[in-house]
Design a protein around this motif. Structure first.
Motif, PDB file in Angstrom:
ATOM      1  N   VAL A  65       0.842  -1.199   0.000  1.00 61.93           N
ATOM      2  CA  VAL A  65       0.000   0.000   0.000  1.00 61.93           C
ATOM      3  C   VAL A  65       0.874   1.245   0.000  1.00 61.93           C
ATOM      4  CG1 VAL A  65      -1.722   1.306   1.306  1.00 61.93           C
ATOM      5  CG2 VAL A  65      -1.905  -1.190   1.148  1.00 61.93           C
ATOM      6  N   GLY A  66       1.942   1.228   0.782  1.00 62.75           N
ATOM      7  CA  GLY A  66       2.862   2.362   0.793  1.00 62.75           C
ATOM      8  C   GLY A  66       3.458   2.622  -0.574  1.00 62.75           C
ATOM      9  N   ALA A  67       3.788   1.554  -1.314  1.00 55.80           N
ATOM     10  CA  ALA A  67       4.329   1.714  -2.664  1.00 55.80           C
ATOM     11  C   ALA A  67       3.299   2.342  -3.597  1.00 55.80           C
ATOM     12  CB  ALA A  67       4.783   0.357  -3.200  1.00 55.80           C
ATOM     13  N   GLU A  68       2.035   1.967  -3.411  1.00 57.56           N
ATOM     14  CA  GLU A  68       0.972   2.569  -4.225  1.00 57.56           C
ATOM     15  C   GLU A  68       0.807   4.047  -3.901  1.00 57.56           C
ATOM     16  OE1 GLU A  68      -2.393   0.206  -3.255  1.00 57.56           O
ATOM     17  OE2 GLU A  68      -1.639  -1.605  -4.249  1.00 57.56           O
ATOM     18  N   LEU A  69       0.882   4.399  -2.633  1.00 57.42           N
ATOM     19  CA  LEU A  69       0.747   5.800  -2.239  1.00 57.42           C
ATOM     20  C   LEU A  69       1.906   6.649  -2.779  1.00 57.42           C
ATOM     21  CD1 LEU A  69      -0.347   5.413   1.491  1.00 57.42           C
ATOM     22  CD2 LEU A  69      -1.799   5.993  -0.455  1.00 57.42           C
ATOM     23  N   ALA A  70       3.082   6.024  -2.910  1.00 54.39           N
ATOM     24  CA  ALA A  70       4.263   6.760  -3.379  1.00 54.39           C
ATOM     25  C   ALA A  70       4.106   7.242  -4.819  1.00 54.39           C
ATOM     26  CB  ALA A  70       5.507   5.887  -3.243  1.00 54.39           C
ATOM     27  N   VAL A  71       3.274   6.539  -5.595  1.00 58.94           N
ATOM     28  CA  VAL A  71       3.108   6.926  -7.004  1.00 58.94           C
ATOM     29  C   VAL A  71       1.731   7.532  -7.271  1.00 58.94           C
ATOM     30  CG1 VAL A  71       4.765   5.215  -7.807  1.00 58.94           C
ATOM     31  CG2 VAL A  71       2.346   4.580  -7.631  1.00 58.94           C
ATOM     32  N   ASP A  72       0.947   7.680  -6.230  1.00 60.01           N
ATOM     33  CA  ASP A  72      -0.399   8.258  -6.377  1.00 60.01           C
ATOM     34  C   ASP A  72      -0.533   9.371  -5.340  1.00 60.01           C
ATOM     35  OD1 ASP A  72      -3.084   8.890  -6.566  1.00 60.01           O
ATOM     36  OD2 ASP A  72      -3.769   6.799  -6.686  1.00 60.01           O
ATOM     37  N   GLY A  73      -0.040  10.543  -5.698  1.00 59.39           N
ATOM     38  CA  GLY A  73      -0.015  11.658  -4.758  1.00 59.39           C
ATOM     39  C   GLY A  73      -1.390  12.075  -4.277  1.00 59.39           C
ATOM     40  N   GLU A  74      -2.394  12.042  -5.160  1.00 61.83           N
ATOM     41  CA  GLU A  74      -3.735  12.449  -4.756  1.00 61.83           C
ATOM     42  C   GLU A  74      -4.306  11.495  -3.703  1.00 61.83           C
ATOM     43  OE1 GLU A  74      -6.308  12.951  -8.050  1.00 61.83           O
ATOM     44  OE2 GLU A  74      -5.147  14.590  -8.951  1.00 61.83           O
TER      45      GLU A  74
END
Length: 262
Positions: free
Chosen positions: A238-247
């Motif tokens: 999930v953290g990796a997904e948040l790193a590339v999805d700023g919104e």
């Protein structure tokens, strides 16, 4: 090793950290974001309750105490935090990241894992189901293995008795130098997440990296809790997904009222 006086106003022991949670029992203290949209929120009361039940199981069922080594072969997860806090509350030694070099040559007395098949010869084996709503471990259990999903819930909501903690006994045996119980909270409050939490009672977002050490994540959580803070802990994926999805990250930060990020 960090000085235990790194934060002079922090509690001295894990028992003190848990007692502080109950001063404001309804306040969120550990919020978990897992795969597939899973979100689990533990208030101070609920987190203390989970730790108390787990401590009782360790002490009453597994004879854990000073000198006992408990291997937590678990990923970054809210359940891992609970088991680490409970092991420390019982005065025992936590081993994390079993694939890493260890400064403790002893075979663990208790193994707590989400993959019990890895430990057919464990002296004491506890199988942990990670999904939040799991009522039992999904799969066959080795002979004599305890199913944490059912066993933990049979124990009391408050710690009935726990052995006195020996400040000189190791609290953590991993790739780090051994951290004694007397220095555990100081070690945690010197963690990166605690160091970033300058505001009182911080609300910290923790996004451990994929492949990162579980030890580091648990240290960060304990450090923030010791500062009377609360944690939003993300599964590394999930953290990796948040790193590339700023919104998406901004929405989470706003919704959870995060005051520090890491």
């Amino acid at each position: 090793m960090a000085s235990p006086d790194a934060h002079p106003h922090a509690p001295a022991t894990v028992a003190d950290v848990l007692a502080r949670l109950l001063r404001d029992p309804g306040r969120p203290r550990l919020t978990w974001y897992g795969p597939d949209g899973e979100r689990v929120e533990l208030s101070g009361h609920v987190l203390d309750n989970w730790v108390a039940k787990t401590t009782n199981l360790l002490v009453e069922e597994l004879d854990a105490g000073p000198g006992t080594v408990v291997l937590l072969d678990l990923p970054v997860h809210w359940r891992t935090v609970v088991w680490a806090l409970a092991t420390w509350r019982a005065g025992a030694t936590v081993l994390l990241d079993p694939g890493a070099p260890s400064s403790s040559p002893r075979r663990p007395d208790v193994v707590v894992t989400d993959a019990p098949d890895r430990y057919p010869d464990a002296a004491e084996l506890v199988a942990v189901a990670l999904p939040a709503l799991a009522r039992r471990f999904d799969g066959d259990l080795p002979t004599r293995a305890l199913d944490a999903a059912t066993a933990v819930m049979t124990y009391g909501d408050v710690i009935s008795w726990a052995p006195p903690v020996d400040r000189d006994e190791p609290a953590l045996g991993a790739a780090d130098p051994l951290v004694p119980h007397g220095a555990l909270v100081g070690w945690a409050t010197a963690s990166p997440a605690a160091a970033r939490s300058a505001a009182p009672a911080p609300r910290a977002l923790l996004t451990p990296p994929v492949g990162g050490r579980v030890t580091d994540a648990v240290r960060d959580v304990l450090g923030v809790l010791a500062l009377d803070g609360s944690v939003v802990l993300c599964d590394p994926a999930v953290g990796a997904e948040l790193a590339v999805d700023g919104e998406r990250r901004e929405r989470l930060v706003s919704a959870e009222r995060v005051t520090s990020e890491g």
